[in-house]
Write an enzyme that holds these catalytic residues in place. Structure first.
Site, mmCIF file in Angstrom:
data_model
loop_
_atom_site.group_PDB
_atom_site.id
_atom_site.type_symbol
_atom_site.label_atom_id
_atom_site.label_comp_id
_atom_site.label_asym_id
_atom_site.label_seq_id
_atom_site.Cartn_x
_atom_site.Cartn_y
_atom_site.Cartn_z
ATOM 1 N N LYS A 126 0.873 -1.183 0.059
ATOM 2 C CA LYS A 126 0.114 0.007 -0.150
ATOM 3 C C LYS A 126 0.828 1.286 0.106
ATOM 4 C CE LYS A 126 -3.696 -2.009 2.671
ATOM 5 N NZ LYS A 126 -4.954 -1.744 2.059
ATOM 6 N N ARG A 151 -10.294 -11.502 2.409
ATOM 7 C CA ARG A 151 -11.138 -12.708 1.904
ATOM 8 C C ARG A 151 -10.636 -14.051 1.934
ATOM 9 N NH1 ARG A 151 -11.650 -9.439 -3.567
ATOM 10 N NH2 ARG A 151 -11.079 -7.948 -2.242
HETATM 11 N N1 BES Z 1 -7.966 -3.849 4.686
HETATM 12 C C1 BES Z 1 -8.335 -3.440 3.372
HETATM 13 C C2 BES Z 1 -9.536 -2.533 3.062
HETATM 14 C C3 BES Z 1 -9.662 -1.404 3.900
HETATM 15 C C4 BES Z 1 -9.488 0.047 3.066
HETATM 16 C C5 BES Z 1 -10.160 -1.040 5.125
HETATM 17 C C6 BES Z 1 -9.820 0.989 3.710
HETATM 18 C C7 BES Z 1 -10.185 -0.048 5.827
HETATM 19 C C8 BES Z 1 -10.214 1.200 5.283
HETATM 20 C C9 BES Z 1 -8.222 -4.609 2.321
HETATM 21 O O1 BES Z 1 -7.442 -5.597 2.713
HETATM 22 C C10 BES Z 1 -7.854 -4.269 1.048
HETATM 23 O O2 BES Z 1 -6.483 -3.974 1.083
HETATM 24 N N2 BES Z 1 -8.671 -4.378 0.051
HETATM 25 C C11 BES Z 1 -8.362 -3.876 -1.272
HETATM 26 C C12 BES Z 1 -8.901 -4.815 -2.213
HETATM 27 C C13 BES Z 1 -8.001 -4.654 -3.734
HETATM 28 C C14 BES Z 1 -6.873 -5.229 -3.617
HETATM 29 C C15 BES Z 1 -8.825 -5.700 -4.593
HETATM 30 C C16 BES Z 1 -8.754 -2.409 -1.470
HETATM 31 O O3 BES Z 1 -10.002 -2.108 -1.144
HETATM 32 O O4 BES Z 1 -8.363 -1.799 -2.192
HETATM 33 MN MN MN Z 2 -5.443 -5.641 2.245
#
Ligand code: BES
Ligand code: MN
Ligand code: ZN
Length: 493
Positions: free
Chosen positions: A274, A348
């Site tokens: 990230k 997931r």
């Molecule tokens: N933990 C994150 C989602 C999240 C985002 C929680 C903002 C709280 C605040 C999750 O694991 C994630 O990174 N999701 C990705 C999925 C994508 C890579 C398909 C996302 O939402 O960008």
């Molecule tokens: Mn994630």
């Protein structure tokens, strides 16, 4: 905070602060202000005429030496439009009064009218206890003197009965469990590793009489939880699978509710790392797991006649030397193969194996809560939890419990037409479905592992955190969706 009822004429009560709600339009003569003596209301009438007192939502009007009262101060909290008063609003009114009083270093206050039908006792108690929480544990100047010691619900001439006392106790248990969840969510990841989260779960289970079991790396691998294990691989912190059970004697054998909570104690994104901006927020990626622990704590005390099991896969998602990588193919515990397209879509994977495990352990209805996607915040903001599921009955049960408690939730669709988005060219499914409809494809991915078992998914990525201080709630963790799920479980029994 000591909370109790107090009978007797309002005008004779000697107390640092009396608080009452008043509706928009006629704040001097509607809502709880009706219970005040005529001389006090005459004063409010003057303020209403001058436009100082409007009754708008959460407006705070403070009077010193209020005429007709022995209380040192009177706080009138605007309740907004009468027809809009619901569970959430009632809870906020009392919360607003509590936080206002704290701001003035007042420690003892009375609330006029709780239980009169305006603010049901349970909501009033919850509002007060949730409002008295601040995530200031690590501040040296933590102002513990800024907490309410004593809150009295002033019932006037009516004597509170058994029902009111039961409600008060129920509200306290639920709010304290919610604050427990908030404390876990607030902890930074160096102080809330998978091991420490499991320790919290075990000590909570001991304290409140739940069964607990914690699996470590060897057991997780022996069970073939390869999807969950894949995430944990990249971190020096060993994963934990936390299992709590509430099996009240005499409860029907079915349903067995399986509560699955995402327990990623920090989500860097892994190899698909990230951006640095806001990454610290990912300490909250265990909010779903923390919520399920809070729910278990509450029901252990409330004792509904229903069997419940919580399963929390706890791990850290890190880009270490042994980390899983894009392109990897993983065989989940269920046997379904998953192609990893993005290591940041880790939640997931943890849920896939945890759902399968919960089914194997006898879960007949599965409910998961997870900070699963940024996409759900694009759809619903930070205000509303996304609700997903194929089983209308259970989706509707969750939605009506949300309405009853004031936590906002909204159903988003799941439909076979979206399945193509997460197909893989080499495995059974891929772990991402692209940007469009991202909350839906993530939910449906999880649903693949519920199979025919009734399942409801709550995406709390937005609602886990309150980004802006509110008159009734601190900036920080919210404890969503503890209150909804407790309500649901209490109403199955
Ligand atoms: N933990 C994150 C989602 C999240 C985002 C929680 C903002 C709280 C605040 C999750 O694991 C994630 O990174 N999701 C990705 C999925 C994508 C890579 C398909 C996302 O939402 O960008
Ligand atoms: Mn994630
Ligand atoms: Zn995550």
């Amino acid at each position: 905070m000591k909370i109790e009822f107090r009978e007797g004429p309002i005008e004779q009560i000697e107390i640092p602060l009396l608080a009452a709600s008043a509706f928009e339009g006629a704040p001097a003569s509607s809502g709880a202000t009706e219970g005040l003596p005529a001389t006090t209301r005459a004063m409010l009438e003057t303020l209403q005429k001058s436009g100082e007192l409007t009754g708008k939502m959460n407006e705070c009007t403070l009077l010193h030496h209020p005429p007709g009262l022995r209380a040192e101060r009177l706080l009138v909290v605007g309740a907004g439009k009468k027809e809009k008063l619901n569970a959430g609003a009632a809870l906020r009114l009392v919360g607003t009064a509590v936080r206002f009083a704290r701001g003035k270093s007042i420690h003892h206050m009375g609330w006029v009218s709780a239980g009169s039908g305006l603010e049901p006792v349970q909501h009033a108690v919850e509002g007060a206890i949730l409002a008295d929480y601040d995530p200031d544990k690590y501040r040296s100047d933590r102002n513990t003197s800024r907490r309410i010691d004593q809150l009295e619900f002033l019932t006037g001439n009516s004597r509170p009965g058994k029902a009111e006392n039961v409600e008060l106790e129920r509200g306290r248990i639920i709010a304290e469990a919610t604050n427990f969840t908030r404390e876990l969510v607030n902890e930074p990841s160096n102080r809330m590793t998978p091991t420490l989260l499991a320790d919290q779960a075990v000590s909570t289970a001991r304290k409140f009489g739940l069964q607990s079991k914690v699996l470590g790396p060897d057991e997780i691998q022996a069970l073939n939880m390869n999807a969950f294990w894949a995430i944990a691989q990249g971190s020096g912190e060993p994963p934990r699978l936390i299992v709590l059970r509430y099996d009240p004697p005499g409860a029907p054998t079915a349903p067995v509710i399986g509560l699955i909570g995402k327990g990623i104690t920090f989500d860097t994104g892994g190899i698909s790392i990230k951006p640095a901006q806001n990454m610290e927020e990912m300490k909250t990626d265990m909010a779903g797991g923390a919520a399920m622990l809070g729910v278990m704590r509450a029901i252990a005390q409330l004792k509904p006649a229903v069997r419940v099991m919580a399963v929390v896969p706890a791990a850290e998602n890190m880009p270490g030397g042994r980390a899983y990588k894009p392109g990897d193919v993983i065989t989940s515990m269920s046997g379904k193969t998953i192609e990893i397209l993005n290591t940041d879509a880790e939640g997931r994977l943890a849920l896939a194996d945890a759902l399968h495990y919960a089914k194997q352990q006898g879960g007949t209805v599965l409910i998961d809560a997870a900070t699963l996607t940024g996409a759900v915040t694009i759809a619903l903001g930070n205000i509303t939890t996304g609700v997903f599921g194929y089983n209308k009955e259970w989706v509707n049960r969750v939605l009506s419990s949300a309405t009853a408690t004031g936590e906002r939730m909204w159903e988003l669709p799941v439909d076979d037409d979206y399945r193509d988005l997460y197909k893989s060219s080499i495995a059974d499914i891929a772990n991402t479905g692209g940007r469009y409809g991202g909350a839906i494809t993530a939910a449906m991915f999880v649903g693949e592992f519920a199979g025919d078992t009734p399942w409801v998914h709550l995406d709390i990525a937005g609602t886990r955190w309150n980004y802006e201080e509110k008159p009734y709630l601190a900036k920080g963790p919210t404890g969503h969706p503890v209150r909804t799920l407790v309500h649901l479980l209490m109403n199955i029994a």
